[in-house]
Design an enzyme around this catalytic site. Sequence first.
Site, short mmCIF file in Angstrom:
data_model
loop_
_atom_site.label_atom_id
_atom_site.label_comp_id
_atom_site.label_asym_id
_atom_site.label_seq_id
_atom_site.Cartn_x
_atom_site.Cartn_y
_atom_site.Cartn_z
CG ASN A 11 46.22 46.31 36.12
OD1 ASN A 11 46.91 47.79 36.69
ND2 ASN A 11 45.32 46.29 36.19
CE LYS A 13 44.57 43.79 38.65
NZ LYS A 13 43.88 42.85 39.48
CG HIS A 95 40.80 46.64 35.22
ND1 HIS A 95 40.48 45.62 36.95
CD2 HIS A 95 41.80 45.63 35.31
CE1 HIS A 95 41.03 44.50 36.29
NE2 HIS A 95 41.94 44.27 35.98
CD GLU A 97 40.91 45.31 40.19
OE1 GLU A 97 41.68 44.06 40.14
OE2 GLU A 97 41.72 46.24 39.57
CD GLU A 165 39.72 42.97 32.86
OE1 GLU A 165 41.19 43.08 33.66
OE2 GLU A 165 39.12 43.67 33.53
N GLY A 171 42.42 37.55 40.00
CA GLY A 171 42.50 37.32 41.42
C GLY A 171 42.19 36.16 42.28
CB SER A 211 44.59 33.99 37.61
OG SER A 211 43.78 34.94 37.91
#
Length: 248
Positions: A11, A13, A95, A97, A165, A171, A211
């Site tokens: 990904n 991003k 996702h 985010e 996730e 991150g 990560s």
Amino acid sequence: MSERKFFVGGNWKMNGSKSTIDGIVDFLTKGPLDPKSEVVVGCPAIYMQYAISKLPKNVAVAAQNCYKVPSGAFTGEISPAMIKDVGSNWVILGHSERRNVFKESDELIAEKVGHALAEGVNVIACVGELLEEREAGKTQEVVFHQTKCIADKVTDWSKVVIAYEPVWAIGTGKTATPEQAQEVHEQLRQWLSKNLSADVAAKTRIIYGGSVTAGSCKELAKKPDVDGFLVGGASLKPEFVQIINANQ
């Protein structure tokens, strides 16, 4: 040995430029990539056609998001029909985010999943808990609710990859231990078996995102219910090749 084909998603991003993509194309072309791994990279929509034209044929391109209808007055959105029109048949939905930065609800994400599948686009469907939810002992509750919303809209599970996730490990440099990842993956597979069917549970790939690096991928890949990875920052770097090959 599992019948599930190892799956590695990258990904990107909101990162990249044509020149950065050229660099990624270079290391993915050199590889070599394990032919037993299915590889899909999530590319910013504006670069999807460029990436598709440059990447080797053994690397597919996914959109990072899409909306729940084919077309209309939805400024800034893209539809599954558009994704297919530029030569892709994958999308990442839900996702963390999208959920936590852009405040997309479980219900909206599920509607998007349903529409993408109806349009013939395969889905990497993401689920996962926040740090405070894990610390409150709510991991199962949160992840199962997210999964149920998605499952209610799925008719063909062969077109879906679930990405677990843990949001606290994205991150942040924190990775769930292989044991923590395996525990949730196993619980998710049990949920699929109990609520859908043993067949769906046996065949659906559940990948880990959070990560993942060249250093952590081998141990994670050994776990019986970890069928691959959804990789963020590391997918922009040459170490992504080692992650793709983690199951060798």
